[in-house]
Design a protein around this motif. Structure first.
Motif, PDB file in Angstrom:
ATOM      1  N   ALA A  15      40.146  44.333  21.081  1.00  0.00           N
ATOM      2  CA  ALA A  15      39.298  45.660  21.627  1.00  0.00           C
ATOM      3  C   ALA A  15      38.997  44.395  23.393  1.00  0.00           C
ATOM      4  N   ALA A  16      38.588  43.819  23.073  1.00  0.00           N
ATOM      5  CA  ALA A  16      37.796  42.935  24.408  1.00  0.00           C
ATOM      6  C   ALA A  16      38.973  42.296  25.039  1.00  0.00           C
ATOM      7  N   SER A  17      40.080  42.113  25.154  1.00  0.00           N
ATOM      8  CA  SER A  17      41.640  41.218  25.176  1.00  0.00           C
ATOM      9  C   SER A  17      41.548  41.501  27.107  1.00  0.00           C
ATOM     10  N   ILE A  18      41.769  40.145  27.202  1.00  0.00           N
ATOM     11  CA  ILE A  18      42.018  40.401  28.709  1.00  0.00           C
ATOM     12  C   ILE A  18      44.407  40.819  28.734  1.00  0.00           C
ATOM     13  N   ASN A  19      44.503  40.073  27.834  1.00  0.00           N
ATOM     14  CA  ASN A  19      46.109  41.255  28.468  1.00  0.00           C
ATOM     15  C   ASN A  19      46.214  43.118  28.655  1.00  0.00           C
ATOM     16  N   ARG A  20      44.184  43.190  27.312  1.00  0.00           N
ATOM     17  CA  ARG A  20      44.649  44.693  27.239  1.00  0.00           C
ATOM     18  C   ARG A  20      44.401  45.160  28.533  1.00  0.00           C
ATOM     19  N   ARG A  21      43.401  44.135  29.509  1.00  0.00           N
ATOM     20  CA  ARG A  21      42.479  45.061  30.871  1.00  0.00           C
ATOM     21  C   ARG A  21      44.048  44.241  31.666  1.00  0.00           C
ATOM     22  N   LEU A  22      44.965  43.811  31.531  1.00  0.00           N
ATOM     23  CA  LEU A  22      46.137  43.940  32.418  1.00  0.00           C
ATOM     24  C   LEU A  22      46.899  44.530  32.287  1.00  0.00           C
ATOM     25  N   ALA A  23      46.539  45.389  31.158  1.00  0.00           N
ATOM     26  CA  ALA A  23      48.081  47.054  31.166  1.00  0.00           C
ATOM     27  C   ALA A  23      47.487  47.199  31.506  1.00  0.00           C
ATOM     28  N   GLU A  24      45.769  47.804  31.185  1.00  0.00           N
ATOM     29  CA  GLU A  24      44.978  49.084  31.683  1.00  0.00           C
ATOM     30  C   GLU A  24      45.134  48.527  33.121  1.00  0.00           C
ATOM     31  N   ALA A  25      45.595  47.657  34.223  1.00  0.00           N
ATOM     32  CA  ALA A  25      45.323  47.427  35.479  1.00  0.00           C
ATOM     33  C   ALA A  25      46.774  47.835  36.040  1.00  0.00           C
ATOM     34  N   ALA A  26      48.125  46.974  35.089  1.00  0.00           N
ATOM     35  CA  ALA A  26      49.191  47.632  35.699  1.00  0.00           C
ATOM     36  C   ALA A  26      49.451  48.793  35.392  1.00  0.00           C
ATOM     37  N   ALA A  27      48.885  49.904  34.582  1.00  0.00           N
ATOM     38  CA  ALA A  27      48.635  51.292  34.831  1.00  0.00           C
ATOM     39  C   ALA A  27      48.213  51.726  36.321  1.00  0.00           C
ATOM     40  N   SER A  28      47.387  50.970  36.415  1.00  0.00           N
ATOM     41  CA  SER A  28      46.817  51.879  37.469  1.00  0.00           C
ATOM     42  C   SER A  28      47.051  51.653  38.587  1.00  0.00           C
ATOM     43  N   PRO A 161      41.560  42.287  35.501  1.00  0.00           N
ATOM     44  CA  PRO A 161      42.337  42.601  36.892  1.00  0.00           C
ATOM     45  C   PRO A 161      42.408  43.736  37.690  1.00  0.00           C
ATOM     46  N   ALA A 162      42.446  44.388  37.416  1.00  0.00           N
ATOM     47  CA  ALA A 162      42.148  45.446  37.952  1.00  0.00           C
ATOM     48  C   ALA A 162      41.394  44.891  39.369  1.00  0.00           C
ATOM     49  N   ASP A 163      40.248  44.444  39.179  1.00  0.00           N
ATOM     50  CA  ASP A 163      39.523  44.179  40.554  1.00  0.00           C
ATOM     51  C   ASP A 163      39.920  42.642  41.296  1.00  0.00           C
ATOM     52  N   ASP A 164      40.867  41.721  40.808  1.00  0.00           N
ATOM     53  CA  ASP A 164      41.527  41.290  41.558  1.00  0.00           C
ATOM     54  C   ASP A 164      42.740  41.257  41.906  1.00  0.00           C
ATOM     55  N   ALA A 165      42.623  41.361  43.629  1.00  0.00           N
ATOM     56  CA  ALA A 165      44.022  42.043  44.276  1.00  0.00           C
ATOM     57  C   ALA A 165      45.298  41.085  44.208  1.00  0.00           C
ATOM     58  N   GLU A 166      45.078  39.859  43.976  1.00  0.00           N
ATOM     59  CA  GLU A 166      46.580  39.038  43.645  1.00  0.00           C
ATOM     60  C   GLU A 166      46.942  39.492  42.063  1.00  0.00           C
ATOM     61  N   ALA A 167      46.522  39.659  41.121  1.00  0.00           N
ATOM     62  CA  ALA A 167      46.862  39.927  39.788  1.00  0.00           C
ATOM     63  C   ALA A 167      47.537  41.582  40.668  1.00  0.00           C
ATOM     64  N   LEU A 168      46.679  42.734  40.756  1.00  0.00           N
ATOM     65  CA  LEU A 168      47.101  43.764  40.842  1.00  0.00           C
ATOM     66  C   LEU A 168      48.287  43.559  41.666  1.00  0.00           C
ATOM     67  N   THR A 169      48.438  43.058  42.927  1.00  0.00           N
ATOM     68  CA  THR A 169      49.722  43.639  43.471  1.00  0.00           C
ATOM     69  C   THR A 169      50.887  42.230  43.117  1.00  0.00           C
ATOM     70  N   GLN A 170      50.456  41.576  42.164  1.00  0.00           N
ATOM     71  CA  GLN A 170      52.160  41.125  41.335  1.00  0.00           C
ATOM     72  C   GLN A 170      52.346  42.514  39.903  1.00  0.00           C
ATOM     73  N   LEU A 171      51.281  43.161  39.677  1.00  0.00           N
ATOM     74  CA  LEU A 171      51.584  43.462  39.162  1.00  0.00           C
ATOM     75  C   LEU A 171      52.060  45.007  39.499  1.00  0.00           C
ATOM     76  N   ALA A 172      51.628  45.811  39.654  1.00  0.00           N
ATOM     77  CA  ALA A 172      52.270  46.503  41.604  1.00  0.00           C
ATOM     78  C   ALA A 172      53.636  46.099  41.000  1.00  0.00           C
ATOM     79  N   ALA A 173      54.197  45.162  41.701  1.00  0.00           N
ATOM     80  CA  ALA A 173      55.473  44.841  41.641  1.00  0.00           C
ATOM     81  C   ALA A 173      56.527  44.931  40.393  1.00  0.00           C
ATOM     82  N   THR A 174      55.712  44.527  39.466  1.00  0.00           N
ATOM     83  CA  THR A 174      56.267  44.782  38.103  1.00  0.00           C
ATOM     84  C   THR A 174      56.495  45.703  37.807  1.00  0.00           C
ATOM     85  N   VAL A 175      55.228  46.667  37.649  1.00  0.00           N
ATOM     86  CA  VAL A 175      55.515  48.183  37.185  1.00  0.00           C
ATOM     87  C   VAL A 175      56.388  48.798  38.570  1.00  0.00           C
TER      88      VAL A 175
END
Length: 188
Positions: A15-28, A161-175
């Motif tokens: 439930a508290a998986s960081i991978n899950r949080r990365l998925a949530e950030a990517a979706a956002s 991860p949604a509060d990490d600007a670099e991660a969010l930028t990388q995830l946004a590029a993937t999406v």
């Protein structure tokens, strides 16, 4: 123009998986006209067994996964690394979605893979195994849309991860790249 639908499969069931949080950030980060949903229910799918893969025996959970993958225009896998390889839950999802062989829900489906682990290796072995299994299953894996996140236990210990600007930028590029590839395939 119709909505582009992306489906996310997360390889960690915790439930508290960081991978899950990365998925949530990517979706956002989904751009306008793109719907991203995280698939729930991977834990309910039995291990792939050809004896179950029949019209009479097909588990409802496996049928639901196949239907969800088939309905999606693109697929995003977010994978941790367990003992140097792909988590069983993701491999199992690939196995079910790839059947029937040659015409399964993964056939020619645009797919991107994000890997993340506590090690500096950033789950690159798991990523490689996912790409291999998806390719054999007939998916169209987008190499340029890959992301690798290492030392996530430290990096995201205090921050989503949604509060990490670099991660969010990388995830946004993937999406974005996945959505573009899915839209091209849908309009072909």
């Amino acid at each position: 123009m119709s909505q582009t639908r992306l489906l996310v499969l997360v390889g960690s069931l915790r439930a508290a998986s960081i991978n899950r949080r990365l998925a949530e950030a990517a979706a956002s980060t989904a751009p306008e006209g793109v719907e991203v949903s995280i698939y729930e229910g991977l834990a309910d799918i039995p291990f792939y067994n050809e004896d179950l893969d029949t019209e009479v025996n097909l588990p409802e959970s496996a049928a639901a996964l196949r239907a969800a993958v088939a309905a999606a225009d693109g697929l995003l896998l977010v994978t941790p690394e367990y003992n140097g390889t792909l988590p069983a839950v993701l491999k199992n999802a690939i196995d079910w979605a790839s059947r029937p062989y040659g015409v399964g829900a993964l056939k020619d489906k645009p797919v991107a893979v994000v890997s993340a682990s506590i090690s500096p290796n950033a789950a690159k072995w798991s990523h490689g195994d996912a790409v291999k299994a998806l390719g054999v299953a007939g998916a169209s894996v987008l190499d340029g849309a890959s992301q690798h996140f290492g030392v996530i236990g430290t990096r995201f210990a205090e921050t989503h991860p949604a509060d990490d600007a670099e991660a969010l930028t990388q995830l946004a590029a993937t999406v974005r790249l996945l959505a573009e590839a899915a839209a091209v395939k849908a309009n072909a």
